[in-house]
Write a protein that holds these residues in place. Sequence first.
Motif, mmCIF file in Angstrom:
data_model
loop_
_atom_site.group_PDB
_atom_site.id
_atom_site.type_symbol
_atom_site.label_atom_id
_atom_site.label_comp_id
_atom_site.label_asym_id
_atom_site.label_seq_id
_atom_site.Cartn_x
_atom_site.Cartn_y
_atom_site.Cartn_z
ATOM 1 N N ILE A 278 22.451 28.932 23.308
ATOM 2 C CA ILE A 278 23.327 27.820 22.904
ATOM 3 C C ILE A 278 24.760 28.111 23.357
ATOM 4 C CG2 ILE A 278 24.374 26.673 20.906
ATOM 5 C CD1 ILE A 278 21.568 26.971 19.544
ATOM 6 N N GLY A 279 25.168 29.375 23.191
ATOM 7 C CA GLY A 279 26.503 29.798 23.611
ATOM 8 C C GLY A 279 26.698 29.588 25.103
ATOM 9 N N GLU A 280 25.690 29.930 25.884
ATOM 10 C CA GLU A 280 25.759 29.748 27.343
ATOM 11 C C GLU A 280 25.940 28.280 27.690
ATOM 12 O OE1 GLU A 280 22.272 31.376 29.125
ATOM 13 O OE2 GLU A 280 22.726 33.380 28.409
ATOM 14 N N GLN A 281 25.167 27.433 26.990
ATOM 15 C CA GLN A 281 25.244 25.989 27.251
ATOM 16 C C GLN A 281 26.639 25.460 26.952
ATOM 17 O OE1 GLN A 281 22.609 23.592 27.926
ATOM 18 N NE2 GLN A 281 21.282 25.282 28.509
ATOM 19 N N LYS A 282 27.200 25.916 25.824
ATOM 20 C CA LYS A 282 28.528 25.461 25.418
ATOM 21 C C LYS A 282 29.559 25.890 26.447
ATOM 22 C CE LYS A 282 28.614 25.192 20.395
ATOM 23 N NZ LYS A 282 29.013 25.959 19.209
ATOM 24 N N PHE A 283 29.428 27.158 26.882
ATOM 25 C CA PHE A 283 30.378 27.710 27.841
ATOM 26 C C PHE A 283 30.326 26.904 29.132
ATOM 27 C CE2 PHE A 283 31.367 30.672 31.323
ATOM 28 C CZ PHE A 283 32.658 31.002 30.963
ATOM 29 N N ARG A 284 29.106 26.560 29.537
ATOM 30 C CA ARG A 284 28.930 25.805 30.769
ATOM 31 C C ARG A 284 29.596 24.429 30.661
ATOM 32 N NH1 ARG A 284 22.888 26.057 32.327
ATOM 33 N NH2 ARG A 284 23.117 28.242 31.891
ATOM 34 N N LEU B 135 17.335 25.083 9.577
ATOM 35 C CA LEU B 135 16.192 24.357 10.171
ATOM 36 C C LEU B 135 15.418 25.266 11.120
ATOM 37 C CD1 LEU B 135 17.852 20.891 10.911
ATOM 38 C CD2 LEU B 135 15.920 21.302 9.376
ATOM 39 N N VAL B 136 16.129 26.067 11.874
ATOM 40 C CA VAL B 136 15.457 27.015 12.799
ATOM 41 C C VAL B 136 14.569 27.955 12.000
ATOM 42 C CG1 VAL B 136 15.824 28.938 14.407
ATOM 43 C CG2 VAL B 136 17.231 26.882 14.591
ATOM 44 N N ARG B 137 15.112 28.493 10.908
ATOM 45 C CA ARG B 137 14.312 29.427 10.091
ATOM 46 C C ARG B 137 13.091 28.745 9.482
ATOM 47 N NH1 ARG B 137 19.327 32.442 7.878
ATOM 48 N NH2 ARG B 137 19.746 33.512 9.821
ATOM 49 N N ILE C 76 8.976 28.183 24.717
ATOM 50 C CA ILE C 76 8.916 26.731 24.451
ATOM 51 C C ILE C 76 9.599 26.415 23.126
ATOM 52 C CG2 ILE C 76 7.315 24.830 23.900
ATOM 53 C CD1 ILE C 76 5.445 26.034 26.079
ATOM 54 N N VAL C 77 9.394 27.263 22.136
ATOM 55 C CA VAL C 77 10.036 27.014 20.828
ATOM 56 C C VAL C 77 11.558 27.167 20.957
ATOM 57 C CG1 VAL C 77 10.156 27.743 18.415
ATOM 58 C CG2 VAL C 77 7.962 27.690 19.570
ATOM 59 N N GLN C 78 11.985 28.137 21.749
ATOM 60 C CA GLN C 78 13.428 28.286 22.000
ATOM 61 C C GLN C 78 13.976 27.009 22.643
ATOM 62 O OE1 GLN C 78 15.803 31.242 22.780
ATOM 63 N NE2 GLN C 78 14.876 32.372 21.107
ATOM 64 N N LEU D 250 16.770 24.329 21.361
ATOM 65 C CA LEU D 250 17.915 24.070 22.237
ATOM 66 C C LEU D 250 18.097 22.567 22.427
ATOM 67 C CD1 LEU D 250 19.781 26.096 23.690
ATOM 68 C CD2 LEU D 250 18.450 25.723 25.748
ATOM 69 N N ARG D 251 16.968 21.881 22.549
ATOM 70 C CA ARG D 251 17.029 20.415 22.733
ATOM 71 C C ARG D 251 17.467 19.729 21.447
ATOM 72 N NH1 ARG D 251 12.897 18.464 27.377
ATOM 73 N NH2 ARG D 251 13.354 20.201 28.756
ATOM 74 N N VAL D 252 17.003 20.274 20.331
ATOM 75 C CA VAL D 252 17.459 19.722 19.040
ATOM 76 C C VAL D 252 18.972 19.875 18.941
ATOM 77 C CG1 VAL D 252 17.407 20.084 16.531
ATOM 78 C CG2 VAL D 252 15.271 20.091 17.824
ATOM 79 N N PHE D 253 19.451 21.033 19.339
ATOM 80 C CA PHE D 253 20.893 21.307 19.267
ATOM 81 C C PHE D 253 21.676 20.338 20.156
ATOM 82 C CE2 PHE D 253 24.889 23.378 20.070
ATOM 83 C CZ PHE D 253 25.193 24.024 18.882
#
Lengths: 191, 201
Positions: A76-82, B31-33, B56-58, B62-65
């Motif tokens: 997530i951090g990488e995405q934000k940085f990008r 929610l992740v937990r 895939i779960v990661q 990531l898509r939810v975020f």
Amino acid sequence: MHYSDKLHSDKLQEQFSDYIEGEMLPQARQAFELQLRNDSEAAQQLERVRALREHLTQLPTITTSPDFEQRLHNRIGEQKFRRLDPFPFSSHFNWKTSIAAAAAVLLIAVSSMLFVDSEPATINLQQSNQTGLGPSMPPANSSMMTSKPSQPSMQALQEDAQKARKDSTDLEKKMNLRNGIQYVNEKSDGK
Amino acid sequence: MNKKALQTEKVTDEVLIARFQQGDVQAFDVLVRRYKDQLLNYVYRFVGSRVDAEDIVQETFLRVFKNKHYYKEIAKFSTWVYTIAGNLAKTELRRRKRRKVFSVSNFVNEERDYDIPDSGRNPELEVESSIKDGIIQKAIEKLPSKFKEVILLRDVQGFAYEEISQILNIPLGTVKSRVNRGRLKLQEDLRFLLEGEPNNG
């Protein structure tokens, strides 16, 4: 499997599911149980469905690796940085390349515009030379060239040019014929 | 509300995602937990590889975020997140089919780091149970995707038919018929295993 057998099987499977999952109405449940008592094969099949469901619900569970959340946060951090990076491709492209590319695109655009504008005028010049009419052109054509330098007007010009070429040839033939007659007359008078 | 309160109190998923949409990243962590292991089991049974399943779960989270604002409260959060995970799992299967790559883990059951139920620490029973689980997993993997997804959601994850219908965006009747047909296929493949059950009639 025969179609009717398949239908029977599908219906039976539906009944097994409803029975096991408790979705059968009491009256239907009683009737089904009676049917099972008289049909040992169906009863065995029901037991297989029940056993299968038990197996599926009791499958061992796995857990995510301990660093799962940390890795997720890193991603997530990488995405934000990008997203925050104003020049995300700076490592791949430099300013000189970008400016050169932009200049090339601009040059192509300008030259293609000039080409489009000058194309009908060239035809006009060619037509003038071929017809021998000089710069004066029919008003309809010249208006088409200025207002609509598009495909139809060019076609019209080409047709005009062909017509003028034909007229010119006819005129030349007539002139030659007249000159020939005059020459023969002069010769005969001289004789 | 602090992170501990978010976890200990019975805060619904929908409240958590709403908080996250308003910028509360701690709600996202909760929610992740809540969902990481459930989703991992679902995806693992789908694709048959633990490593791929975790990736895939990661990607799902990531898509939810990234797309949190696309979630609308008309559906349950679980429906939304399972839809994302299921679509990614199906994409992975299609990708594998295209590349004709088969994971080694499909053939060698080397991913034994899941929690085997404690059966009195009887090694023979543990081995037998593990073999059975492997056979069932293989049978699940062999199912066509449309049957596999409904069987996993209904019989492994325990979702109601209505919610499965929403997750997969197919009619309720189709869900039921696919569950029945999926079970029938599994029965055919696992007949030798199911008939050997000691509690059979």
